[in-house]
Structure formats: structure tokens, C-alpha cells
Write an enzyme that holds these catalytic residues in place. Structure first.
Site, PDB file in Angstrom:
ATOM      1  N   THR A 133       0.732   9.758  -2.842  1.00 40.52           N
ATOM      2  CA  THR A 133       1.329   8.920  -1.797  1.00 40.52           C
ATOM      3  C   THR A 133       2.787   9.283  -1.534  1.00 40.52           C
ATOM      4  OG1 THR A 133       2.109   6.641  -1.438  1.00 40.52           O
ATOM      5  CG2 THR A 133       1.665   7.239  -3.699  1.00 40.52           C
ATOM      6  N   ASP A 134       3.260   8.951  -0.334  1.00 43.98           N
ATOM      7  CA  ASP A 134       4.684   9.162  -0.022  1.00 43.98           C
ATOM      8  C   ASP A 134       5.583   8.266  -0.878  1.00 43.98           C
ATOM      9  OD1 ASP A 134       4.096   6.731   1.241  1.00 43.98           O
ATOM     10  OD2 ASP A 134       4.799   7.346   3.232  1.00 43.98           O
ATOM     11  N   GLU A 135       4.995   7.226  -1.498  1.00 46.51           N
ATOM     12  CA  GLU A 135       5.817   6.278  -2.259  1.00 46.51           C
ATOM     13  C   GLU A 135       6.399   6.903  -3.534  1.00 46.51           C
ATOM     14  OE1 GLU A 135       4.467   2.255  -2.287  1.00 46.51           O
ATOM     15  OE2 GLU A 135       3.203   2.567  -0.531  1.00 46.51           O
ATOM     16  N   TYR A 137       3.493   0.396  -8.884  1.00 47.75           N
ATOM     17  CA  TYR A 137       2.446   1.197  -8.220  1.00 47.75           C
ATOM     18  C   TYR A 137       2.934   2.634  -8.028  1.00 47.75           C
ATOM     19  CZ  TYR A 137       0.010   3.399  -4.311  1.00 47.75           C
ATOM     20  OH  TYR A 137      -0.646   4.313  -3.518  1.00 47.75           O
ATOM     21  N   LYS A 164       1.606   6.296  -9.694  1.00 46.21           N
ATOM     22  CA  LYS A 164       1.161   7.455  -8.912  1.00 46.21           C
ATOM     23  C   LYS A 164       2.018   8.693  -9.214  1.00 46.21           C
ATOM     24  CE  LYS A 164      -1.638   7.488  -6.223  1.00 46.21           C
ATOM     25  NZ  LYS A 164      -3.117   7.736  -6.391  1.00 46.21           N
TER      26      LYS A 164
HETATM   27  P1  NAD Z   1      -8.449   1.047  -2.344  1.00 47.45           P
HETATM   28  O1  NAD Z   1      -7.737   0.050  -3.188  1.00 47.45           O
HETATM   29  O2  NAD Z   1      -9.051   0.618  -1.040  1.00 47.45           O
HETATM   30  O3  NAD Z   1      -9.617   1.724  -3.185  1.00 47.45           O
HETATM   31  C1  NAD Z   1      -9.470   2.122  -4.522  1.00 47.45           C
HETATM   32  C2  NAD Z   1     -10.858   2.392  -5.079  1.00 47.45           C
HETATM   33  O4  NAD Z   1     -10.710   2.837  -6.435  1.00 47.45           O
HETATM   34  C3  NAD Z   1     -11.756   1.144  -5.130  1.00 47.45           C
HETATM   35  O5  NAD Z   1     -13.041   1.466  -4.655  1.00 47.45           O
HETATM   36  C4  NAD Z   1     -11.782   0.775  -6.607  1.00 47.45           C
HETATM   37  O6  NAD Z   1     -12.972   0.114  -7.004  1.00 47.45           O
HETATM   38  C5  NAD Z   1     -11.641   2.150  -7.249  1.00 47.45           C
HETATM   39  N1  NAD Z   1     -11.098   2.094  -8.622  1.00 47.45           N
HETATM   40  C6  NAD Z   1      -9.997   1.429  -9.046  1.00 47.45           C
HETATM   41  N2  NAD Z   1      -9.813   1.616 -10.377  1.00 47.45           N
HETATM   42  C7  NAD Z   1     -10.815   2.459 -10.770  1.00 47.45           C
HETATM   43  C8  NAD Z   1     -11.165   3.040 -12.014  1.00 47.45           C
HETATM   44  N3  NAD Z   1     -10.447   2.781 -13.126  1.00 47.45           N
HETATM   45  N4  NAD Z   1     -12.236   3.860 -12.061  1.00 47.45           N
HETATM   46  C9  NAD Z   1     -12.982   4.106 -10.953  1.00 47.45           C
HETATM   47  N5  NAD Z   1     -12.712   3.566  -9.750  1.00 47.45           N
HETATM   48  C10 NAD Z   1     -11.634   2.765  -9.659  1.00 47.45           C
HETATM   49  O7  NAD Z   1      -7.408   2.231  -2.133  1.00 47.45           O
HETATM   50  P2  NAD Z   1      -7.154   3.208  -0.905  1.00 47.45           P
HETATM   51  O8  NAD Z   1      -6.189   2.585   0.016  1.00 47.45           O
HETATM   52  O9  NAD Z   1      -8.439   3.723  -0.406  1.00 47.45           O
HETATM   53  O10 NAD Z   1      -6.377   4.387  -1.658  1.00 47.45           O
HETATM   54  C11 NAD Z   1      -7.094   5.486  -2.216  1.00 47.45           C
HETATM   55  C12 NAD Z   1      -6.114   6.460  -2.826  1.00 47.45           C
HETATM   56  O11 NAD Z   1      -5.200   6.902  -1.826  1.00 47.45           O
HETATM   57  C13 NAD Z   1      -5.258   5.869  -3.941  1.00 47.45           C
HETATM   58  O12 NAD Z   1      -5.107   6.832  -4.935  1.00 47.45           O
HETATM   59  C14 NAD Z   1      -3.939   5.562  -3.266  1.00 47.45           C
HETATM   60  O13 NAD Z   1      -2.880   5.616  -4.183  1.00 47.45           O
HETATM   61  C15 NAD Z   1      -3.861   6.684  -2.261  1.00 47.45           C
HETATM   62  N6  NAD Z   1      -3.081   6.409  -1.053  1.00 47.45           N
HETATM   63  C16 NAD Z   1      -3.322   5.297  -0.304  1.00 47.45           C
HETATM   64  C17 NAD Z   1      -2.605   5.089   0.860  1.00 47.45           C
HETATM   65  C18 NAD Z   1      -2.872   3.906   1.744  1.00 47.45           C
HETATM   66  O14 NAD Z   1      -2.143   3.710   2.729  1.00 47.45           O
HETATM   67  N7  NAD Z   1      -3.888   3.106   1.501  1.00 47.45           N
HETATM   68  C19 NAD Z   1      -1.636   6.021   1.258  1.00 47.45           C
HETATM   69  C20 NAD Z   1      -1.420   7.156   0.460  1.00 47.45           C
HETATM   70  C21 NAD Z   1      -2.162   7.343  -0.681  1.00 47.45           C
HETATM   71  P1  TYD Z   2       1.601  -2.470   2.568  1.00 49.77           P
HETATM   72  O1  TYD Z   2       0.458  -2.448   3.515  1.00 49.77           O
HETATM   73  O2  TYD Z   2       1.539  -3.360   1.373  1.00 49.77           O
HETATM   74  O3  TYD Z   2       1.883  -0.962   2.152  1.00 49.77           O
HETATM   75  P2  TYD Z   2       3.110  -0.327   1.290  1.00 49.77           P
HETATM   76  O4  TYD Z   2       3.982  -1.401   0.770  1.00 49.77           O
HETATM   77  O5  TYD Z   2       2.369   0.368   0.189  1.00 49.77           O
HETATM   78  O6  TYD Z   2       3.815   0.584   2.226  1.00 49.77           O
HETATM   79  O7  TYD Z   2       2.921  -2.865   3.362  1.00 49.77           O
HETATM   80  C1  TYD Z   2       3.363  -2.109   4.481  1.00 49.77           C
HETATM   81  C2  TYD Z   2       4.682  -2.685   4.940  1.00 49.77           C
HETATM   82  O8  TYD Z   2       4.480  -4.034   5.389  1.00 49.77           O
HETATM   83  C3  TYD Z   2       5.715  -2.767   3.829  1.00 49.77           C
HETATM   84  O9  TYD Z   2       7.007  -2.511   4.375  1.00 49.77           O
HETATM   85  C4  TYD Z   2       5.630  -4.216   3.372  1.00 49.77           C
HETATM   86  C5  TYD Z   2       5.273  -4.956   4.648  1.00 49.77           C
HETATM   87  N1  TYD Z   2       4.473  -6.188   4.430  1.00 49.77           N
HETATM   88  C6  TYD Z   2       4.892  -7.400   5.002  1.00 49.77           C
HETATM   89  O10 TYD Z   2       5.929  -7.472   5.682  1.00 49.77           O
HETATM   90  N2  TYD Z   2       4.129  -8.512   4.785  1.00 49.77           N
HETATM   91  C7  TYD Z   2       2.982  -8.485   4.058  1.00 49.77           C
HETATM   92  O11 TYD Z   2       2.344  -9.539   3.891  1.00 49.77           O
HETATM   93  C8  TYD Z   2       2.563  -7.245   3.494  1.00 49.77           C
HETATM   94  C9  TYD Z   2       1.299  -7.133   2.688  1.00 49.77           C
HETATM   95  C10 TYD Z   2       3.345  -6.112   3.706  1.00 49.77           C
END
Ligand code: NAD
Ligand code: TYD
Length: 342
Positions: free
Chosen positions: A126-128, A151, A155
Site C-alpha cells: 500500500t501507499d501507506e 496498519y 504492511k
Molecule cells: P479486505 O479487508 O477487503 O480483505 C482482506 C481479506 O483477507 C479478507 O477476505 C479476509 O478474510 C482475508 N484475511 C485476513 N486475515 C487473513 C489470514 N490471517 N489468513 C487468510 N486470509 C485472511 O482487504 P482489501 O481492501 O481487499 O485489501 C487487500 C490487500 O490490498 C491488503 O493486503 C491491503 O493491505 C492491500 N491494499 C488495500 C488497499 C485498499 O484501498 N483497500 C489499497 C492498497 C493496498
Molecule cells: P479509509 O477508507 O479508511 O482509507 P485509508 O485511511 O486507509 O486511506 O479512509 C479514507 C479517507 O477518508 C481517510 O483520509 C480517512 C477518511 N475517513 C473519514 O473522513 N471518515 C470515515 O468515517 C472514514 C472511514 C474515513
């Protein structure tokens, strides 16, 4: 590459990736390996559930015996690791599972990659991991990792483990670092599905602080296409940023979202900010572009498309919002919403 283990494949991005890969290629078998935490949902995979090239295993990536058994049973040659605990706010409330899954779990997968001589281990990052980025700069892949939430730290730890296995054991690894994804099947704790579904029910949208934080909102299928490209053309040992290259303030995102849903701006409610809230993320995406990828959606197009999906798919999110989610929402927002407007 023939038999791919997609860990976390029942989550938001993982399920979109599985659907994308089965739709685009004939020759791959995909095994989803997922613990089915609150965020894992087999409904996300309904559209591929009858496909003979798709298999599902319920398991924890931190469980070595379960990982090894799946790798052997399905003759896995490639692991793509999406499995993680993914919500910053939950990591602030209780980081335990974040460390167990992203740090120890990633280690278990790397060991399996080494033990069974797999062709590739790909880490979804992730970019985080880069932390808060000051105005005027965009993170490059070689920059220091300065995570600021539990978090992000879990990562970044995983990225460092992956790199160490490349350097020490010559393991064939790649990493992609994506910006904020939006689209179908995102659990409604994340900001856009939370706000879209709240707005549809006429509930307030809890904007943290002044709402002027900046994120790069990208459409999930653009991200999946870039991961696909890195699996096929990425250079082993390298990391690739994946985003739009354009960041947007949260208040702008909320206005586009409410307009797309035909809901009033009066639903916006400023509440107490998230502790340690990163103000800005911004990615330099030259490296993935040089591999031949371009995002197909602007942030605005992605937000509008996502809003429409949630409008048309109440069957998917209503049952989620009525379960465990209610207790979480009360713990996370109850006191904030009870206070005076910030
Ligand atoms: P999500 O929370 O929707 O899904 C996570 C999945 O992982 C779920 O199906 C959960 O059951 C499974 N899981 C959790 N712990 C586990 C374990 N110990 N063993 C097996 N399975 C497990 O997450 P997402 O948003 O789809 O993110 C997927 C990946 O992408 C993550 O690694 C996250 O850090 C990364 N990511 C997400 C975003 C975003 O905007 N959502 C952006 C950049 C990177
Ligand atoms: P989020 O979807 O939790 O992603 P991340 O924090 O991993 O980037 O949040 C996206 C942005 O929205 C972040 O700046 C936090 C803000 N946010 C709110 O303002 N209110 C909310 O209830 C949530 C969940 C996020």
C-alpha cells in the site's frame, strides 16, 4: 505460472482480482485461500463459484501446516498475497490481528515459497507504507518506509520481510504498492462504501476533522490490471507503485459521491479526527507506466461508478451492515456523532 494461490481472495481487491484473472485468461487455476474474517465474504466470488478452474480453501496464512497443505494439494507455483487486516481505524482500536496476519503470516508464505521452490511470491502492499507525504512530492519506490499507523506499520514490515527474502535467499518476489481502491465488494467500513450506504439511508457522513486530507482514489479493476501486468512483466526483486498520480481532498470526494447519489450536502458531518491521521498520500507511477500500464478511470469516474454499484447491489451490503457491523459502528462513531459538530 499455472496454479495461483490467491490469499485473501474473498476480500474486496482479492475477489476482483480473481474475477479479472479468470475472465481474461483460460490457462490458470486459481485457489483462493482465505480465513474469512469479518471482511472475507464468499458472496464476492459468487460469479466464479461454478468455474472448474476456481477452488476455495478456508485457512489462515499464519498456519504453516494449512498453507503447506494447500500449496501441495493444488501444485501451486505462484502466491499472490492479498490477505491482511486492512482498516486503519480498527488497527488503532486493536492492532493484534494486524501483526499476526501481515507480519507472521507473510513470513509463513515466504517460507512456503522457499520450501516448495515456487516461481513467484507477489506481495500486495500500500501507499501507506511511505507515511504522510508533504505537498509537492510524490513517493517513489526506493523511498524510505515511514509508516504511521499500526496498519501501515504491519504492511511496511511485510514489505521488508519480502525484500529480505529476495536479498538473502534469492526468492523470486515482486511487490505492488496501491493507493486507495474503490469499486464493487468493498466492505462498508472504508470511507466510500460507508458514505454511499449511509447516504442511501439518509444517515450522516462522518468526515474526520476538516476533510481536507488527500487520497488517490483508484478504480479496483485498474489496480488488478496492474498487478496482472507485474506478475507477467515485472522485474523480480522490484516494487511498483500503482495509483492514478492524482490526489483528491476528501471533501471533494464526498461532494462527487453525494451528487452521484442525488443526496443533499447537509448529510456531511465533521467529527473528531482519526489519531495520527496521514494528511496526504501521493504516488509517482512512472515505473508501472513504463511497463505499459495506464489507469482507465479518473478518481471522479471511479467514485461515480462505485456509487452506482452500491445503489444497484443492496443485496450485497444490507446484510453486512445489519450484522457485526452495527457494534463496530457504535464503538467507532457513537461518541463522535454524539458530540457537537467539529
Ligand atoms: P479486505 O479487508 O477487503 O480483505 C482482506 C481479506 O483477507 C479478507 O477476505 C479476509 O478474510 C482475508 N484475511 C485476513 N486475515 C487473513 C489470514 N490471517 N489468513 C487468510 N486470509 C485472511 O482487504 P482489501 O481492501 O481487499 O485489501 C487487500 C490487500 O490490498 C491488503 O493486503 C491491503 O493491505 C492491500 N491494499 C488495500 C488497499 C485498499 O484501498 N483497500 C489499497 C492498497 C493496498
Ligand atoms: P479509509 O477508507 O479508511 O482509507 P485509508 O485511511 O486507509 O486511506 O479512509 C479514507 C479517507 O477518508 C481517510 O483520509 C480517512 C477518511 N475517513 C473519514 O473522513 N471518515 C470515515 O468515517 C472514514 C472511514 C474515513
Amino acid at each position: 505460472m499455472k496454479n495461483i494461490l490467491v490469499t485473501g481472495g474473498a476480500g474486496f481487491i482479492g475477489s476482483n482480482f480473481v474475477i479479472h484473472m479468470l475472465g481474461k485468461y483460460d490457462g490458470y487455476n486459481i485457489v483462493v485461500f482465505d480465513k474469512l474474517t469479518y471482511a472475507g465474504n464468499r458472496d464476492n466470488l459468487l460469479e466464479v463459484s461454478d468455474d472448474p478452474r476456481y477452488h476455495f480453501v478456508r485457512g489462515d496464512i499464519a498456519d504453516e501446516a494449512a498453507v503447506d497443505a494447500a500449496v501441495q494439494q493444488y501444485q501451486i507455483d505462484t502466491i499472490v498475497n492479498f490477505a491482511a487486516e486492512t482498516h486503519v481505524d480498527r488497527s488503532i482500536m486493536d492492532p493484534d490481528a494486524f501483526i499476526k496476519t501481515s507480519v507472521y503470516g507473510t513470513y509463513v508464505l515466504l517460507e512456503a515459497t522457499k520450501k516448495f521452490g515456487l516461481e513467484r511470491f507477489h506481495q500486495i502492499s500500500t501507499d501507506e507504507v511511505y507515511g504522510h507525504i508533504p505537498a509537492g512530492y510524490s513517493s517513489r519506490e526506493g523511498d524510505s518506509l515511514v509508516p504511521r499507523s499500526p496498519y501501515a506499520a504491519s504492511k511496511a514490515s511485510a514489505d521488508m520481510l519480502v525484500n529480505s527474502y529476495f536479498i538473502t535467499y534469492d526468492l523470486p518476489v515482486t511487490i505492488t504498492r496501491g493507493s486507495n481502491n474503490i469499486g464493487p465488494y468493498q466492505y462498508p467500513e472504508k470511507v466510500i462504501p460507508l458514505f454511499a450506504t449511509n447516504a442511501m439511508d439518509g444517515e450522516q457522513l462522518p468526515v474526520y476533522g476538516d476533510g481536507r486530507q488527500m487520497r488517490e482514489y483508484q478504480y479496483v479493476l485498474d489496480h488488478c490490471q496492474a498487478i496482472d501486468l507485474v506478475l507477467h512483466k515485472g522485474v523480480v526483486g522490484e516494487a511498483y507503485n500503482i495509483g492514478t498520480g492524482v490526489e483528491m481532498e476528501n471533501m471533494t470526494m464526498v461532494e462527487i459521491l453525494l451528487k452521484a447519489l442525488g443526496k443533499p450536502m447537509s448529510l456531511i458531518r465533521h467529527v473528531e479526527d482519526r489519531p495520527g491521521h496521514d494528511r496526504r498520500y501521493s504516488l509517482n507511477i512512472d515505473k508501472i507506466k513504463a511497463l505499459g500500464w495506464e489507469p482507465q478511470h479518473t478518481a471522479e469516474e471511479a467514485i461515480i461508478k462505485t456509487a452506482k454499484w452500491y445503489q444497484e447491489n443492496e443485496w450485497w451490503w444490507r446484510k453486512i451492515k445489519s450484522g457485526e457491523f452495527k457494534a463496530y459502528y457504535q464503538a467507532q462513531y457513537g461518541a463522535r456523532l454524539a458530540e457537537e459538530d467539529q
